[in-house]
Design an enzyme around this catalytic site. Structure first.
Site, PDB file in Angstrom:
ATOM      1  N   ASN A   1     -14.930 120.114  41.135  1.00  0.00           N
ATOM      2  CA  ASN A   1     -14.122 119.384  40.149  1.00  0.00           C
ATOM      3  C   ASN A   1     -13.528 120.414  39.200  1.00  0.00           C
ATOM      4  O   ASN A   1     -14.242 120.976  38.368  1.00  0.00           O
ATOM      5  CB  ASN A   1     -15.026 118.398  39.393  1.00  0.00           C
ATOM      6  CG  ASN A   1     -14.304 117.751  38.219  1.00  0.00           C
ATOM      7  OD1 ASN A   1     -13.079 117.785  38.130  1.00  0.00           O
ATOM      8  ND2 ASN A   1     -15.073 117.157  37.307  1.00  0.00           N
ATOM      9  N   TRP A   2     -12.238 120.639  39.347  1.00  0.00           N
ATOM     10  CA  TRP A   2     -11.598 121.690  38.537  1.00  0.00           C
ATOM     11  C   TRP A   2     -11.265 121.222  37.119  1.00  0.00           C
ATOM     12  O   TRP A   2     -10.823 122.008  36.301  1.00  0.00           O
ATOM     13  CB  TRP A   2     -10.325 122.183  39.242  1.00  0.00           C
ATOM     14  CG  TRP A   2     -10.619 123.102  40.387  1.00  0.00           C
ATOM     15  CD1 TRP A   2     -11.822 123.306  40.995  1.00  0.00           C
ATOM     16  CD2 TRP A   2      -9.683 123.957  41.069  1.00  0.00           C
ATOM     17  NE1 TRP A   2     -11.698 124.228  42.003  1.00  0.00           N
ATOM     18  CE2 TRP A   2     -10.392 124.642  42.072  1.00  0.00           C
ATOM     19  CE3 TRP A   2      -8.313 124.187  40.935  1.00  0.00           C
ATOM     20  CZ2 TRP A   2      -9.792 125.561  42.928  1.00  0.00           C
ATOM     21  CZ3 TRP A   2      -7.696 125.097  41.792  1.00  0.00           C
ATOM     22  CH2 TRP A   2      -8.437 125.771  42.775  1.00  0.00           C
ATOM     23  N   LYS A   3     -11.416 119.938  36.864  1.00  0.00           N
ATOM     24  CA  LYS A   3     -11.086 119.369  35.540  1.00  0.00           C
ATOM     25  C   LYS A   3      -9.661 119.790  35.145  1.00  0.00           C
ATOM     26  O   LYS A   3      -8.821 119.982  36.024  1.00  0.00           O
ATOM     27  CB  LYS A   3     -12.115 119.796  34.502  1.00  0.00           C
ATOM     28  CG  LYS A   3     -13.550 119.622  34.984  1.00  0.00           C
ATOM     29  CD  LYS A   3     -14.552 119.736  33.898  1.00  0.00           C
ATOM     30  CE  LYS A   3     -15.941 119.714  34.508  1.00  0.00           C
ATOM     31  NZ  LYS A   3     -16.986 119.492  33.553  1.00  0.00           N
TER      32      LYS A   3
ATOM     33  N   HIS B   1     -16.241 109.820  35.859  1.00  0.00           N
ATOM     34  CA  HIS B   1     -16.888 111.065  35.415  1.00  0.00           C
ATOM     35  C   HIS B   1     -17.290 110.895  33.957  1.00  0.00           C
ATOM     36  O   HIS B   1     -16.606 110.203  33.201  1.00  0.00           O
ATOM     37  CB  HIS B   1     -15.900 112.229  35.574  1.00  0.00           C
ATOM     38  CG  HIS B   1     -16.526 113.563  35.325  1.00  0.00           C
ATOM     39  ND1 HIS B   1     -16.736 114.054  34.063  1.00  0.00           N
ATOM     40  CD2 HIS B   1     -17.009 114.501  36.182  1.00  0.00           C
ATOM     41  CE1 HIS B   1     -17.323 115.243  34.150  1.00  0.00           C
ATOM     42  NE2 HIS B   1     -17.499 115.540  35.424  1.00  0.00           N
TER      43      HIS B   1
ATOM     44  N   GLU C   1     -16.925 112.645  31.461  1.00  0.00           N
ATOM     45  CA  GLU C   1     -15.866 112.991  30.488  1.00  0.00           C
ATOM     46  C   GLU C   1     -14.852 111.857  30.371  1.00  0.00           C
ATOM     47  O   GLU C   1     -14.283 111.627  29.304  1.00  0.00           O
ATOM     48  CB  GLU C   1     -15.203 114.321  30.895  1.00  0.00           C
ATOM     49  CG  GLU C   1     -16.144 115.490  30.644  1.00  0.00           C
ATOM     50  CD  GLU C   1     -15.967 116.679  31.584  1.00  0.00           C
ATOM     51  OE1 GLU C   1     -14.945 116.751  32.285  1.00  0.00           O
ATOM     52  OE2 GLU C   1     -16.884 117.533  31.613  1.00  0.00           O
TER      53      GLU C   1
ATOM     54  N   GLU D   1     -25.079 112.869  37.547  1.00  0.00           N
ATOM     55  CA  GLU D   1     -24.749 113.979  36.661  1.00  0.00           C
ATOM     56  C   GLU D   1     -25.296 113.698  35.263  1.00  0.00           C
ATOM     57  O   GLU D   1     -24.636 113.009  34.467  1.00  0.00           O
ATOM     58  CB  GLU D   1     -23.232 114.138  36.560  1.00  0.00           C
ATOM     59  CG  GLU D   1     -22.554 114.394  37.877  1.00  0.00           C
ATOM     60  CD  GLU D   1     -21.229 115.118  37.692  1.00  0.00           C
ATOM     61  OE1 GLU D   1     -21.105 116.232  38.217  1.00  0.00           O
ATOM     62  OE2 GLU D   1     -20.346 114.595  36.987  1.00  0.00           O
TER      63      GLU D   1
ATOM     64  N   GLY E   1     -21.580 121.221  32.095  1.00  0.00           N
ATOM     65  CA  GLY E   1     -20.876 122.263  31.355  1.00  0.00           C
ATOM     66  C   GLY E   1     -21.714 122.904  30.264  1.00  0.00           C
ATOM     67  O   GLY E   1     -21.187 123.611  29.403  1.00  0.00           O
TER      68      GLY E   1
ATOM     69  N   SER F   1     -24.001 121.834  35.835  1.00  0.00           N
ATOM     70  CA  SER F   1     -24.247 123.270  35.776  1.00  0.00           C
ATOM     71  C   SER F   1     -24.828 123.849  37.070  1.00  0.00           C
ATOM     72  O   SER F   1     -25.669 124.752  37.026  1.00  0.00           O
ATOM     73  CB  SER F   1     -25.123 123.622  34.572  1.00  0.00           C
ATOM     74  OG  SER F   1     -24.461 123.249  33.367  1.00  0.00           O
TER      75      SER F   1
ATOM     76  N   GLY G   1     -18.562 121.757  38.677  1.00  0.00           N
ATOM     77  CA  GLY G   1     -17.438 121.932  37.758  1.00  0.00           C
ATOM     78  C   GLY G   1     -17.081 123.405  37.638  1.00  0.00           C
ATOM     79  O   GLY G   1     -16.445 123.992  38.520  1.00  0.00           O
ATOM     80  N   GLY G   2     -17.513 124.042  36.554  1.00  0.00           N
ATOM     81  CA  GLY G   2     -17.142 125.420  36.231  1.00  0.00           C
ATOM     82  C   GLY G   2     -17.243 126.394  37.395  1.00  0.00           C
ATOM     83  O   GLY G   2     -16.311 127.182  37.633  1.00  0.00           O
TER      84      GLY G   2
END
Ligand code: PEP
Length: 253
Positions: A10-12, A97, A99, A169, A175, A215, A236-237
C-alpha cells in the site's frame, strides 16, 4: 487446508508517477530474479494506475487500488468508481483502511456498501480491520474487531466469502514502527476465523485469507508470516523500498 499467500503493498499518498515507475522498475527487476511463489499486489495512488497497468502486462503482480466509491457514476466530485478501476486493470481494492476510517469518516457501514459494489464487478476487496491502542490497552480489542467483522461480513451471502481478504491491522502498529508480536497477530487472526466460522461454518472460516499489517519490514516479516493463521501481509512504508519489499516477498514463500 492450505490458503494462498498474498503480499500487498500500500503506497498510500507517496511518489509522483515518475518516481513510482522507477520504484516499479526496480521491483520488477528484482522479482524476475526471485520468481516468487506467493501472490504480490501493489496499490499505488490512482494517478499511477494507467501507467502501471501498461508496465505490468505479462507480469504476475496484481494491480490494486487504495479506495473506491460505493457509487458507479454521477455527481460525486473527487470520487473514483469501480468501473473506472476495472478499465485500468485493477483486480483488488483496499477498503476501510484505518487512515480512511480516521481521516475521512469511513465506517463499517460504508465499507459494506463498497464491498458489495466491488464484488458485483468482480474486483476483490481487502477489508481492513483493527483496534486502536486504547482498545487494546483497555482489553476491548477482540470486541472491536468482532464488530468490524460481523457488521460487514455477516451481511453478505456465503458465496461471497471466498472472494474477500481481511487485513488485520492494529492501528497502533501502522506506520509507527511498533509491530504486533507474531503471537498477538496470530491470536487475532484465529479469532477472526472463529467469528466467521460461527456464522458461515468452520470450513469457510478456515478458508478465509487474512493478512497482517502494521510496520511489517524485512526484519520481522519471516516470523509473522510463519504463523499458522497469517496468510500474508499488507505492507505500507516498506513496500516503497524495492529491496525491502523483495525480502518480505521472499520471506512469504
Ligand atoms: C498500511 O498502510 O496498511 C500499513 C500497514 O503501513 P505500515 O506498513 O507503514 O505500518
Amino acid at each position: 487446508m492450505k490458503r494462498p499467500k498474498l503480499i500487498a503493498g500500500n503506497w498510500k499518498m507517496n511518489t509522483t508517477v515518475l518516481e513510482g515507475l522507477k520504484t516499479l522498475d526496480a521491483l520488477l527487476q528484482g522479482l524476475s530474479k526471485q520468481n516468487p511463489k506467493v501472490q504480490v499486489a501493489l496499490a499505488p495512488p490512482y494517478t499511477h494506475l494507467s501507467d502501471f497497468q501498461k508496465k505490468l502486462k505479462g507480469s504476475s503482480i496484481c494491480l490494486a487500488a487504495q479506495n473506491v466509491s460505493d457509487k458507479l457514476n454521477g455527481a460525486y466530485t473527487g470520487e473514483v468508481s469501480v468501473l473506472m478501476l476495472k478499465e485500468l486493470g485493477v483486480r483488488k481494492v483496499i477498503i476501510a483502511h484505518s487512515e480512511r476510517r480516521q481521516y475521512y469518516g469511513e465506517t463499517n457501514d460504508s465499507a459494506l456498501e463498497k464491498i458489495k459494489v466491488v464484488l458485483k464487478h468482480e474486483i476483490y476487496p481487502i477489508y481492513c480491520v483493527g483496534e486502536s491502542l486504547e482498545d487494546r490497552e483497555s482489553g476491548h480489542h477482540f470486541e472491536v474487531v468482532e464488530e468490524q467483522v460481523t457488521s460487514v461480513l455477516y451481511k453478505l451471502s456465503e458465496e461471497k466469502l471466498p472472494k474477500i481478504t481481511i487485513a488485520y491491522e492494529p492501528v497502533w502498529a501502522i506506520g509507527t514502527g511498533k509491530t504486533a508480536t507474531p503471537e498477538q497477530a496470530d491470536e487475532m487472526h484465529a479469532f477472526i476465523r472463529d467469528v466467521v466460522g460461527k456464522r458461515f461454518g468452520d470450513d469457510l472460516g478456515a478458508q478465509l485469507q487474512i493478512l497482517y499489517g502494521g510496520s511489517v519490514n524485512a526484519a520481522n516479516a519471516a516470523s509473522l508470516l510463519a504463523m499458522p493463521h497469517i496468510d500474508g501481509a499488507l505492507v505500507g512504508g516498506a513496500s516503497l523500498k524495492p529491496e525491502e519489499f523483495l525480502t518480505i516477498i521472499q520471506s512469504a514463500g
